[in-house]
Design a protein around this motif. Structure first.
Motif, PDB file in Angstrom:
ATOM      1  N   ILE A 135      11.191 -10.927  -6.536  1.00 27.98           N
ATOM      2  CA  ILE A 135      10.377 -10.216  -5.534  1.00 27.98           C
ATOM      3  C   ILE A 135       8.921 -10.660  -5.608  1.00 27.98           C
ATOM      4  N   ILE A 136       8.366 -10.778  -6.802  1.00 26.82           N
ATOM      5  CA  ILE A 136       6.964 -11.162  -6.955  1.00 26.82           C
ATOM      6  C   ILE A 136       6.737 -12.605  -6.533  1.00 26.82           C
ATOM      7  N   ASN A 137       7.770 -13.435  -6.536  1.00 28.73           N
ATOM      8  CA  ASN A 137       7.629 -14.813  -6.061  1.00 28.73           C
ATOM      9  C   ASN A 137       7.141 -14.859  -4.617  1.00 28.73           C
ATOM     10  N   LYS A 138       7.475 -13.840  -3.852  1.00 31.30           N
ATOM     11  CA  LYS A 138       6.990 -13.771  -2.464  1.00 31.30           C
ATOM     12  C   LYS A 138       5.469 -13.659  -2.438  1.00 31.30           C
ATOM     13  N   VAL A 139       4.920 -12.903  -3.396  1.00 32.83           N
ATOM     14  CA  VAL A 139       3.469 -12.775  -3.486  1.00 32.83           C
ATOM     15  C   VAL A 139       2.860 -14.103  -3.925  1.00 32.83           C
ATOM     16  N   ARG A 140       3.518 -14.794  -4.866  1.00 35.19           N
ATOM     17  CA  ARG A 140       3.019 -16.088  -5.321  1.00 35.19           C
ATOM     18  C   ARG A 140       2.931 -17.086  -4.166  1.00 35.19           C
ATOM     19  N   LEU A 141       3.983 -17.123  -3.348  1.00 30.97           N
ATOM     20  CA  LEU A 141       3.987 -18.032  -2.205  1.00 30.97           C
ATOM     21  C   LEU A 141       2.876 -17.679  -1.220  1.00 30.97           C
ATOM     22  N   PHE A 142       2.668 -16.381  -1.021  1.00 31.24           N
ATOM     23  CA  PHE A 142       1.608 -15.935  -0.121  1.00 31.24           C
ATOM     24  C   PHE A 142       0.238 -16.351  -0.652  1.00 31.24           C
ATOM     25  N   VAL A 143       0.022 -16.149  -1.946  1.00 32.44           N
ATOM     26  CA  VAL A 143      -1.264 -16.520  -2.563  1.00 32.44           C
ATOM     27  C   VAL A 143      -1.461 -18.030  -2.515  1.00 32.44           C
ATOM     28  N   ASP A 144      -0.409 -18.797  -2.798  1.00 28.44           N
ATOM     29  CA  ASP A 144      -0.509 -20.263  -2.762  1.00 28.44           C
ATOM     30  C   ASP A 144      -0.876 -20.767  -1.368  1.00 28.44           C
ATOM     31  N   LYS A 145      -0.427 -20.054  -0.357  1.00 26.32           N
ATOM     32  CA  LYS A 145      -0.663 -20.498   1.009  1.00 26.32           C
ATOM     33  C   LYS A 145      -1.991 -19.998   1.568  1.00 26.32           C
ATOM     34  N   GLU A 146      -2.339 -18.741   1.286  1.00 22.08           N
ATOM     35  CA  GLU A 146      -3.485 -18.118   1.941  1.00 22.08           C
ATOM     36  C   GLU A 146      -4.772 -18.138   1.114  1.00 22.08           C
ATOM     37  N   ILE A 147      -4.652 -18.213  -0.213  1.00 25.57           N
ATOM     38  CA  ILE A 147      -5.848 -18.064  -1.053  1.00 25.57           C
ATOM     39  C   ILE A 147      -6.165 -19.321  -1.852  1.00 25.57           C
ATOM     40  N   ILE A 148      -5.168 -19.890  -2.509  1.00 29.08           N
ATOM     41  CA  ILE A 148      -5.405 -21.044  -3.389  1.00 29.08           C
ATOM     42  C   ILE A 148      -6.104 -22.207  -2.671  1.00 29.08           C
ATOM     43  N   PRO A 149      -5.693 -22.565  -1.431  1.00 29.73           N
ATOM     44  CA  PRO A 149      -6.358 -23.707  -0.779  1.00 29.73           C
ATOM     45  C   PRO A 149      -7.866 -23.566  -0.665  1.00 29.73           C
ATOM     46  N   SER A 150      -8.367 -22.343  -0.630  1.00 30.47           N
ATOM     47  CA  SER A 150      -9.806 -22.133  -0.462  1.00 30.47           C
ATOM     48  C   SER A 150     -10.570 -22.184  -1.770  1.00 30.47           C
ATOM     49  N   ILE A 151      -9.827 -22.192  -2.901  1.00 29.95           N
ATOM     50  CA  ILE A 151     -10.520 -22.171  -4.200  1.00 29.95           C
ATOM     51  C   ILE A 151     -10.037 -23.283  -5.118  1.00 29.95           C
ATOM     52  N   THR A 152      -9.408 -24.309  -4.548  1.00 28.57           N
ATOM     53  CA  THR A 152      -8.819 -25.372  -5.376  1.00 28.57           C
ATOM     54  C   THR A 152      -9.852 -26.090  -6.228  1.00 28.57           C
ATOM     55  N   GLU A 153     -11.113 -26.117  -5.777  1.00 28.66           N
ATOM     56  CA  GLU A 153     -12.138 -26.820  -6.541  1.00 28.66           C
ATOM     57  C   GLU A 153     -12.487 -26.114  -7.853  1.00 28.66           C
ATOM     58  N   ASN A 154     -12.173 -24.820  -7.936  1.00 29.08           N
ATOM     59  CA  ASN A 154     -12.467 -24.042  -9.140  1.00 29.08           C
ATOM     60  C   ASN A 154     -11.152 -23.764  -9.873  1.00 29.08           C
ATOM     61  N   SER A 155     -10.814 -24.649 -10.813  1.00 27.50           N
ATOM     62  CA  SER A 155      -9.522 -24.541 -11.507  1.00 27.50           C
ATOM     63  C   SER A 155      -9.415 -23.263 -12.335  1.00 27.50           C
ATOM     64  N   VAL A 156     -10.540 -22.826 -12.898  1.00 30.08           N
ATOM     65  CA  VAL A 156     -10.526 -21.591 -13.683  1.00 30.08           C
ATOM     66  C   VAL A 156     -10.171 -20.404 -12.806  1.00 30.08           C
ATOM     67  N   LEU A 157     -10.769 -20.381 -11.607  1.00 26.71           N
ATOM     68  CA  LEU A 157     -10.478 -19.286 -10.684  1.00 26.71           C
ATOM     69  C   LEU A 157      -9.035 -19.342 -10.196  1.00 26.71           C
ATOM     70  N   VAL A 158      -8.530 -20.545  -9.993  1.00 25.73           N
ATOM     71  CA  VAL A 158      -7.121 -20.696  -9.578  1.00 25.73           C
ATOM     72  C   VAL A 158      -6.195 -20.110 -10.634  1.00 25.73           C
ATOM     73  N   ASP A 159      -6.457 -20.429 -11.892  1.00 23.94           N
ATOM     74  CA  ASP A 159      -5.638 -19.886 -12.985  1.00 23.94           C
ATOM     75  C   ASP A 159      -5.746 -18.363 -13.054  1.00 23.94           C
ATOM     76  N   SER A 160      -6.950 -17.850 -12.828  1.00 25.14           N
ATOM     77  CA  SER A 160      -7.150 -16.397 -12.873  1.00 25.14           C
ATOM     78  C   SER A 160      -6.370 -15.708 -11.768  1.00 25.14           C
ATOM     79  N   VAL A 161      -6.360 -16.318 -10.577  1.00 27.75           N
ATOM     80  CA  VAL A 161      -5.616 -15.741  -9.448  1.00 27.75           C
ATOM     81  C   VAL A 161      -4.125 -15.744  -9.743  1.00 27.75           C
ATOM     82  N   LYS A 162      -3.611 -16.825 -10.296  1.00 29.56           N
ATOM     83  CA  LYS A 162      -2.182 -16.900 -10.625  1.00 29.56           C
ATOM     84  C   LYS A 162      -1.819 -15.886 -11.721  1.00 29.56           C
TER      85      LYS A 162
END
Length: 349
Positions: A135-162
């Motif tokens: 069930i939570i994988n649905k949230v991961r896919l949503f975050v990967d699509k809607e949020i991660i692309p906007s913060i890819t330059e900040n790897s620390v922030l990407v890890d924190s979001v995941k």
């Protein structure tokens, strides 16, 4: 005794079912909504300085749409599967307690462990755990699509979001496990309360019966005391019964015995009336239970028939769609033929 056991079983079953409904409609929704609210709040706080177009309310609604309904369905299924183990456990302890096989202290100590063991025995050949990975994988896919692309330059922030998504899963699983544990203790509370209430009623009846026996014994003692006093008085003074002849004294003794017998008969009649009332109540209760079972069976049968009809209708609908799809080329061909006829034939004619 059988009627008493069945009455307790039915009462416990009804209250446990009501508790499950309350868990689904109130406790479970509160857990999910609270965790989604905290997740959205932490996410927005984390990425707020990165110019990501995410509004907390929108994020909260999106996550809720993704996971709330699946989690509720999952827990409903688990409570349904566990309900058989719960009923088996309750029925076993009710019979053992009423028959004096187990004490209340032993019941309190062993109930939860026995309940969990029965849940694990898989009586329905069905299983449902509290793992929310899918069930939570649905949230991961949503975050990967809607949020991660906007913060890819900040790897620390990407890890924190995941990690935040992973923490959401862990927090929900822990809350649900705690909810199930609390439910087990509430099941135990319902069972012990019903058993104590029934025990108190039985004790009250026993006390009434003992009082009746004590009154009879007191009447007998009074009669014995009268005889002892009579013997003692004859030794020290003139016999006070000399003024009565033997027949009169005999009649007085018989009258005294008859009075005691009448009191005993009244007690027996009252007990018999109480027994009839209890039997009538049990009979009505059993009839209501049988009627409810028949009604439930009827509803189940109707539901099965409706499901069958639904399958048939879906099948016919699929056949109809296939027919329409096959007719489209034919209709197009007929349309072309009509157009050709109106134009006066083909160029080569």
């Amino acid at each position: 005794m059988i009627g008493t056991i069945e009455r307790i079983k039915n009462s416990v079953l009804l209250k446990c079912s009501t508790l499950n409904d309350e868990i689904i409609s109130k406790t479970l929704e509160e857990i999910i909504d609270t965790r989604i609210y905290r997740f959205a709040e932490e996410m927005v706080n984390m990425i707020g300085d990165m110019n990501v177009p995410t509004v907390e309310e929108t994020l909260r609604q999106n996550v809720s749409n993704l996971i709330k309904t699946p989690i509720i369905k999952k827990i409903k299924r688990k409570l349904f599967i566990d309900s058989l183990a719960l009923q088996i456990t309750n029925d076993s302890y009710i019979e053992d307690y009423v028959n004096g096989v187990v004490t209340m202290d032993k019941l309190n100590k062993s109930y939860v462990k026995e309940l969990e063991a029965n849940k694990s025995s898989n009586q329905l050949n069905m299983t449902e755990d509290l793992n929310l990975e899918e069930i939570i994988n649905k949230v991961r896919l949503f975050v990967d699509k809607e949020i991660i692309p906007s913060i890819t330059e900040n790897s620390v922030l990407v890890d924190s979001v995941k990690n935040l998504v992973s923490n959401l899963r862990k927090a929900l699983e822990d809350d649900l496990e705690k909810m199930i544990e609390d439910a087990n203790l509430k099941y135990l509370g319902i069972l012990t309360e019903e058993l104590k209430e029934e025990t108190n009623e039985l004790k009250e009846k026993e006390i009434e019966e003992e009082k009746g026996e004590e009154e009879i014994m007191e009447n007998a003692k009074e009669f014995e005391f009268t005889n002892d006093s009579y013997e003692e008085d004859t030794k020290t003074s003139e016999n006070k019964f000399d003024k009565y002849d033997d027949m009169t004294l005999f009649n007085k003794v018989i009258l005294s015995l008859n009075t005691a017998e009448e009191k005993l008969s009244r007690k027996e009649r009252k007990l018999e009336e109480s027994k009839k009332e209890v039997d009538a109540t049990l009979s009505n209760t059993n009839k209501n239970i049988e009627a409810n079972i028949e009604r439930e069976n009827s509803l189940s049968q109707r539901k099965l028939e409706l499901n069958t009809r639904e399958v048939e209708l879906n099948s016919k609908l699929s056949e109809t769609e296939v027919i329409f799809l096959n007719m489209k080329p034919l209709i197009k061909g007929l349309s072309k033929i009509k157009d050709s006829t109106v134009e006066g034939g083909n160029d080569g004619e």
